[in-house]
Scaffold this motif. Structure first.
Motif, PDB file in Angstrom:
ATOM      1  N   MET A 112     -19.524 -19.319  31.580  1.00 48.23           N
ATOM      2  CA  MET A 112     -18.282 -18.979  31.200  1.00 48.23           C
ATOM      3  C   MET A 112     -17.726 -17.594  31.641  1.00 48.23           C
ATOM      4  SD  MET A 112     -15.621 -19.942  28.571  1.00 48.23           S
ATOM      5  CE  MET A 112     -16.421 -21.197  27.869  1.00 48.23           C
ATOM      6  N   ILE A 113     -16.462 -17.582  32.453  1.00 49.10           N
ATOM      7  CA  ILE A 113     -16.023 -16.370  32.954  1.00 49.10           C
ATOM      8  C   ILE A 113     -15.017 -16.010  31.865  1.00 49.10           C
ATOM      9  CG2 ILE A 113     -14.559 -15.432  34.862  1.00 49.10           C
ATOM     10  CD1 ILE A 113     -15.294 -17.966  36.482  1.00 49.10           C
ATOM     11  N   ARG A 114     -15.218 -14.429  31.611  1.00 45.67           N
ATOM     12  CA  ARG A 114     -14.549 -13.912  30.515  1.00 45.67           C
ATOM     13  C   ARG A 114     -13.526 -13.129  31.018  1.00 45.67           C
ATOM     14  NH1 ARG A 114     -19.628 -13.580  29.521  1.00 45.67           N
ATOM     15  NH2 ARG A 114     -19.804 -11.140  30.225  1.00 45.67           N
ATOM     16  N   ILE A 115     -12.251 -13.155  30.925  1.00 47.63           N
ATOM     17  CA  ILE A 115     -11.201 -12.561  31.396  1.00 47.63           C
ATOM     18  C   ILE A 115     -10.341 -11.718  30.705  1.00 47.63           C
ATOM     19  CG2 ILE A 115      -9.327 -12.654  32.920  1.00 47.63           C
ATOM     20  CD1 ILE A 115     -10.201 -15.344  34.148  1.00 47.63           C
ATOM     21  N   ALA A 120     -12.799 -17.871  29.435  1.00 39.09           N
ATOM     22  CA  ALA A 120     -12.472 -17.188  28.060  1.00 39.09           C
ATOM     23  C   ALA A 120     -11.534 -16.109  28.027  1.00 39.09           C
ATOM     24  CB  ALA A 120     -13.794 -16.781  27.215  1.00 39.09           C
ATOM     25  N   ASN A 121     -10.145 -16.260  27.736  1.00 41.11           N
ATOM     26  CA  ASN A 121      -9.212 -15.165  27.834  1.00 41.11           C
ATOM     27  C   ASN A 121      -9.080 -14.288  27.007  1.00 41.11           C
ATOM     28  OD1 ASN A 121      -8.133 -16.074  30.645  1.00 41.11           O
ATOM     29  ND2 ASN A 121      -7.829 -17.911  29.880  1.00 41.11           N
ATOM     30  N   THR A 122      -8.686 -13.046  26.879  1.00 40.01           N
ATOM     31  CA  THR A 122      -8.599 -12.197  25.962  1.00 40.01           C
ATOM     32  C   THR A 122      -7.022 -11.233  26.485  1.00 40.01           C
ATOM     33  OG1 THR A 122     -10.497 -11.919  24.884  1.00 40.01           O
ATOM     34  CG2 THR A 122      -8.965 -10.234  24.527  1.00 40.01           C
ATOM     35  N   VAL A 123      -6.210 -11.258  25.783  1.00 40.06           N
ATOM     36  CA  VAL A 123      -5.164 -10.519  26.351  1.00 40.06           C
ATOM     37  C   VAL A 123      -4.953  -9.190  25.439  1.00 40.06           C
ATOM     38  CG1 VAL A 123      -2.404 -10.292  26.427  1.00 40.06           C
ATOM     39  CG2 VAL A 123      -3.581 -12.415  26.968  1.00 40.06           C
ATOM     40  N   VAL A 124      -4.885  -8.129  26.211  1.00 41.03           N
ATOM     41  CA  VAL A 124      -4.795  -6.862  25.404  1.00 41.03           C
ATOM     42  C   VAL A 124      -3.584  -6.220  25.641  1.00 41.03           C
ATOM     43  CG1 VAL A 124      -5.918  -4.288  25.045  1.00 41.03           C
ATOM     44  CG2 VAL A 124      -7.241  -6.578  25.592  1.00 41.03           C
ATOM     45  N   SER A 125      -2.584  -6.015  24.639  1.00 39.01           N
ATOM     46  CA  SER A 125      -1.422  -5.163  25.147  1.00 39.01           C
ATOM     47  C   SER A 125      -1.566  -3.832  24.475  1.00 39.01           C
ATOM     48  CB  SER A 125      -0.320  -5.818  23.909  1.00 39.01           C
ATOM     49  OG  SER A 125       0.883  -5.086  23.948  1.00 39.01           O
ATOM     50  N   LEU A 126      -1.094  -3.138  25.586  1.00 39.32           N
ATOM     51  CA  LEU A 126      -1.506  -1.558  25.340  1.00 39.32           C
ATOM     52  C   LEU A 126      -0.567  -1.181  23.944  1.00 39.32           C
ATOM     53  CD1 LEU A 126      -1.655   0.050  29.036  1.00 39.32           C
ATOM     54  CD2 LEU A 126      -3.537  -0.573  27.410  1.00 39.32           C
ATOM     55  N   ILE A 174     -12.656  -2.244  23.141  1.00 40.80           N
ATOM     56  CA  ILE A 174     -12.249  -3.789  23.300  1.00 40.80           C
ATOM     57  C   ILE A 174     -13.230  -4.220  24.731  1.00 40.80           C
ATOM     58  CG2 ILE A 174     -10.821  -5.688  23.830  1.00 40.80           C
ATOM     59  CD1 ILE A 174      -8.597  -3.827  22.184  1.00 40.80           C
ATOM     60  N   LEU A 175     -13.161  -3.608  25.693  1.00 43.55           N
ATOM     61  CA  LEU A 175     -13.680  -3.872  26.759  1.00 43.55           C
ATOM     62  C   LEU A 175     -15.401  -3.786  26.598  1.00 43.55           C
ATOM     63  CD1 LEU A 175     -11.643  -2.201  29.439  1.00 43.55           C
ATOM     64  CD2 LEU A 175     -11.643  -4.573  28.740  1.00 43.55           C
ATOM     65  N   LYS A 176     -15.724  -3.092  26.040  1.00 42.56           N
ATOM     66  CA  LYS A 176     -17.221  -2.913  25.705  1.00 42.56           C
ATOM     67  C   LYS A 176     -17.853  -4.070  24.946  1.00 42.56           C
ATOM     68  CE  LYS A 176     -20.946   0.267  24.080  1.00 42.56           C
ATOM     69  NZ  LYS A 176     -21.180   1.517  23.424  1.00 42.56           N
ATOM     70  N   PRO A 213     -16.205  -8.121  29.759  1.00 49.15           N
ATOM     71  CA  PRO A 213     -15.353  -9.319  30.701  1.00 49.15           C
ATOM     72  C   PRO A 213     -16.018  -9.446  32.224  1.00 49.15           C
ATOM     73  CG  PRO A 213     -14.229  -7.275  30.703  1.00 49.15           C
ATOM     74  CD  PRO A 213     -15.337  -6.966  29.760  1.00 49.15           C
ATOM     75  N   THR A 214     -16.053 -10.502  32.695  1.00 47.77           N
ATOM     76  CA  THR A 214     -16.344 -10.755  34.206  1.00 47.77           C
ATOM     77  C   THR A 214     -15.086 -10.168  35.139  1.00 47.77           C
ATOM     78  OG1 THR A 214     -17.178 -12.779  33.566  1.00 47.77           O
ATOM     79  CG2 THR A 214     -16.953 -12.601  35.631  1.00 47.77           C
ATOM     80  N   LEU A 215     -14.033 -10.420  34.443  1.00 46.60           N
ATOM     81  CA  LEU A 215     -13.014  -9.766  35.260  1.00 46.60           C
ATOM     82  C   LEU A 215     -11.808  -9.171  34.399  1.00 46.60           C
ATOM     83  CD1 LEU A 215     -11.578 -10.029  38.138  1.00 46.60           C
ATOM     84  CD2 LEU A 215     -10.458 -12.475  36.978  1.00 46.60           C
ATOM     85  N   VAL A 216     -11.232  -8.012  34.759  1.00 45.58           N
ATOM     86  CA  VAL A 216     -10.050  -7.340  34.279  1.00 45.58           C
ATOM     87  C   VAL A 216      -9.025  -7.439  35.093  1.00 45.58           C
ATOM     88  CG1 VAL A 216      -9.004  -5.244  33.110  1.00 45.58           C
ATOM     89  CG2 VAL A 216     -11.646  -5.885  32.975  1.00 45.58           C
ATOM     90  N   GLN A 217      -7.914  -8.281  34.534  1.00 45.82           N
ATOM     91  CA  GLN A 217      -6.732  -8.343  35.344  1.00 45.82           C
ATOM     92  C   GLN A 217      -5.626  -7.512  34.635  1.00 45.82           C
ATOM     93  OE1 GLN A 217      -3.970 -10.628  33.969  1.00 45.82           O
ATOM     94  NE2 GLN A 217      -2.681  -9.838  35.659  1.00 45.82           N
ATOM     95  N   SER A 218      -5.094  -6.767  35.081  1.00 45.71           N
ATOM     96  CA  SER A 218      -3.966  -5.754  34.953  1.00 45.71           C
ATOM     97  C   SER A 218      -2.707  -5.789  35.760  1.00 45.71           C
ATOM     98  CB  SER A 218      -4.485  -4.335  34.604  1.00 45.71           C
ATOM     99  OG  SER A 218      -4.982  -3.686  35.744  1.00 45.71           O
TER     100      SER A 218
END
Length: 88
Positions: free
Chosen positions: A1-4, A33-39, A77-79, A83-88
């Motif tokens: 599973m790719i965690r983004i 597996a997507n997670t959205v983080v709003s600053l 959160i990142l720790k 994630p496999t990938l961080v998109q920003s």
């Protein structure tokens, strides 16, 4: 599973925010597996993104002010997700 993890400044109604909602809503949940983080906060689209089955988190940063605690929350959160990938 790719965690983004998708990091975005806020989730108020705007072009980038709407496109992010469409992106995570249309991705194959068996592969990603997507997670959205709003600053800042969840904004208008946060609930909509959650309703599509995507985890939404916030680091509760105040608009116009850099908050070291918010940066540490983002790091936590990142720790936790690793994630496999961080998109920003």
């Amino acid at each position: 599973m790719i965690r983004i993890v998708h990091v975005i400044s806020d989730l108020d109604m705007g072009g980038a925010e709407v496109m992010l909602a469409k992106l995570v809503g249309g991705m194959d949940r068996r592969r990603f597996a997507n997670t959205v983080v709003s600053l800042m906060d969840f904004g208008i689209l946060g609930k909509e993104i959650e309703a599509s089955g995507t985890v939404v988190s916030s680091s509760d940063m105040t608009r116009g002010r850099i908050d070291a605690r918010a940066i540490f929350r983002l790091g936590g959160i990142l720790k936790a997700i690793r994630p496999t990938l961080v998109q920003s």
